[in-house]
Design a protein around this motif. Sequence first.
Motif, mmCIF file in Angstrom:
data_model
loop_
_atom_site.group_PDB
_atom_site.id
_atom_site.type_symbol
_atom_site.label_atom_id
_atom_site.label_comp_id
_atom_site.label_asym_id
_atom_site.label_seq_id
_atom_site.Cartn_x
_atom_site.Cartn_y
_atom_site.Cartn_z
ATOM 1 N N GLN A 280 0.824 -1.210 0.000
ATOM 2 C CA GLN A 280 0.000 0.000 0.000
ATOM 3 C C GLN A 280 0.860 1.264 0.000
ATOM 4 O O GLN A 280 0.506 2.266 -0.635
ATOM 5 C CB GLN A 280 -0.906 0.000 1.234
ATOM 6 C CG GLN A 280 -1.828 1.221 1.312
ATOM 7 C CD GLN A 280 -2.656 1.239 2.585
ATOM 8 O OE1 GLN A 280 -2.649 0.281 3.367
ATOM 9 N NE2 GLN A 280 -3.368 2.331 2.811
ATOM 10 N N TYR A 281 2.003 1.211 0.685
ATOM 11 C CA TYR A 281 2.856 2.397 0.799
ATOM 12 C C TYR A 281 4.083 2.353 -0.118
ATOM 13 O O TYR A 281 5.015 3.138 0.058
ATOM 14 C CB TYR A 281 3.274 2.604 2.261
ATOM 15 C CG TYR A 281 2.169 3.264 3.053
ATOM 16 C CD1 TYR A 281 2.038 4.652 3.079
ATOM 17 C CD2 TYR A 281 1.213 2.494 3.708
ATOM 18 C CE1 TYR A 281 1.006 5.260 3.775
ATOM 19 C CE2 TYR A 281 0.168 3.091 4.398
ATOM 20 C CZ TYR A 281 0.075 4.472 4.422
ATOM 21 O OH TYR A 281 -0.962 5.085 5.088
ATOM 22 N N THR A 282 4.060 1.461 -1.099
ATOM 23 C CA THR A 282 5.150 1.407 -2.089
ATOM 24 C C THR A 282 5.302 2.742 -2.828
ATOM 25 O O THR A 282 6.434 3.197 -3.047
ATOM 26 C CB THR A 282 4.920 0.259 -3.086
ATOM 27 O OG1 THR A 282 5.025 -0.991 -2.387
ATOM 28 C CG2 THR A 282 5.957 0.300 -4.207
ATOM 29 N N PRO A 283 4.207 3.405 -3.238
ATOM 30 C CA PRO A 283 4.361 4.721 -3.897
ATOM 31 C C PRO A 283 5.081 5.740 -3.001
ATOM 32 O O PRO A 283 5.873 6.542 -3.491
ATOM 33 C CB PRO A 283 2.914 5.143 -4.168
ATOM 34 C CG PRO A 283 2.160 3.865 -4.271
ATOM 35 C CD PRO A 283 2.790 2.964 -3.248
ATOM 36 N N PHE A 284 4.791 5.706 -1.704
ATOM 37 C CA PHE A 284 5.463 6.606 -0.752
ATOM 38 C C PHE A 284 6.964 6.299 -0.711
ATOM 39 O O PHE A 284 7.798 7.221 -0.724
ATOM 40 C CB PHE A 284 4.861 6.429 0.648
ATOM 41 C CG PHE A 284 5.689 7.027 1.756
ATOM 42 C CD1 PHE A 284 5.638 8.387 2.038
ATOM 43 C CD2 PHE A 284 6.545 6.229 2.513
ATOM 44 C CE1 PHE A 284 6.420 8.946 3.054
ATOM 45 C CE2 PHE A 284 7.324 6.772 3.525
ATOM 46 C CZ PHE A 284 7.259 8.134 3.797
ATOM 47 N N ILE A 285 7.307 5.022 -0.668
ATOM 48 C CA ILE A 285 8.722 4.613 -0.636
ATOM 49 C C ILE A 285 9.421 5.066 -1.906
ATOM 50 O O ILE A 285 10.512 5.638 -1.867
ATOM 51 C CB ILE A 285 8.845 3.080 -0.484
ATOM 52 C CG1 ILE A 285 8.202 2.628 0.826
ATOM 53 C CG2 ILE A 285 10.304 2.651 -0.536
ATOM 54 C CD1 ILE A 285 8.058 1.114 0.959
ATOM 55 N N ASN A 286 8.771 4.817 -3.049
ATOM 56 C CA ASN A 286 9.356 5.189 -4.338
ATOM 57 C C ASN A 286 9.565 6.691 -4.435
ATOM 58 O O ASN A 286 10.622 7.156 -4.890
ATOM 59 C CB ASN A 286 8.447 4.703 -5.473
ATOM 60 C CG ASN A 286 9.091 4.844 -6.828
ATOM 61 O OD1 ASN A 286 9.303 5.957 -7.298
ATOM 62 N ND2 ASN A 286 9.423 3.727 -7.452
ATOM 63 N N LYS A 287 8.564 7.461 -4.015
ATOM 64 C CA LYS A 287 8.667 8.920 -4.075
ATOM 65 C C LYS A 287 9.785 9.427 -3.168
ATOM 66 O O LYS A 287 10.559 10.318 -3.548
ATOM 67 C CB LYS A 287 7.334 9.553 -3.668
ATOM 68 C CG LYS A 287 7.343 11.075 -3.728
ATOM 69 C CD LYS A 287 5.999 11.656 -3.310
ATOM 70 C CE LYS A 287 6.036 13.184 -3.348
ATOM 71 N NZ LYS A 287 4.735 13.766 -2.911
ATOM 72 N N THR A 288 9.884 8.867 -1.975
ATOM 73 C CA THR A 288 10.917 9.283 -1.025
ATOM 74 C C THR A 288 12.305 8.990 -1.559
ATOM 75 O O THR A 288 13.198 9.844 -1.527
ATOM 76 C CB THR A 288 10.730 8.557 0.334
ATOM 77 O OG1 THR A 288 9.433 8.863 0.859
ATOM 78 C CG2 THR A 288 11.785 9.002 1.333
#
Length: 242
Positions: A37-45
């Motif tokens: 669910q938080y893969t986009p957050f990890i990628n963006k960071t």
Amino acid sequence: MLLTIFQTLYKRKEKIEDIVLTIQQSSSKELDDFIVQYTPFINKTVSTICGRFITNQEDEFSIGLNAFHEAIKLYSYKKGASFLSFAKLIIKRELIDHFRKESKYQLLTSEQTGSEDLHKQYDDHVYSTYIKNFDEINRKEEIIHFSEMLKQFGISLETLVEVSPKHEDTREHVFSVVDTITTDEAMLTFLYKKKKLPMNKLESKVNISRKSLEKHRKYIIAMCIICVNDYIYLQNYLRRGN
């Protein structure tokens, strides 16, 4: 039926921090779902830190993914009100450590081959500058996180500068109090929940008057926060004799 729909629509959204604390005690399936669910957050960071778009197949993303997983395991009430802020700090820390190791490896390889190539020297200089920039980014991130933690206790960075002990012996006494609190889970829990020093317990364990404890209250709390959060750069404040 109508009542059920109404309750569903207006049900309070569960906080991410509560979800993380639940996952720590639950199955790996829930952990995997949360990370997806938080893969986009990890990628963006990771992409923001690296200054370019990072695909999910690159080493940097894998490091960020592992760091996010580590943040889930390490998170507690001691790490701040925002899990994502804490996770971002851990991701940046791990990436910096990775690039620092890469830099040392490149330097060692260059020395072993005896390369005198000007282009290689230029690349090493650029890479070194890149690492310094990373350090600056993480230092700022630590300060932001530290500042957010202080606000929970009604303390500002500006105030902290004003209340810092000026004499070395006073600092030593203050640090003894910090050690006493941070090595006692009950006192640490009291500090974070009540947002004040556990005065009654402290008075029986340290050779410092209540008046002196009150005087240095803000500084003691700040040093406790630095200690339990393991800040890389702000740890300098915990060095004796500074």
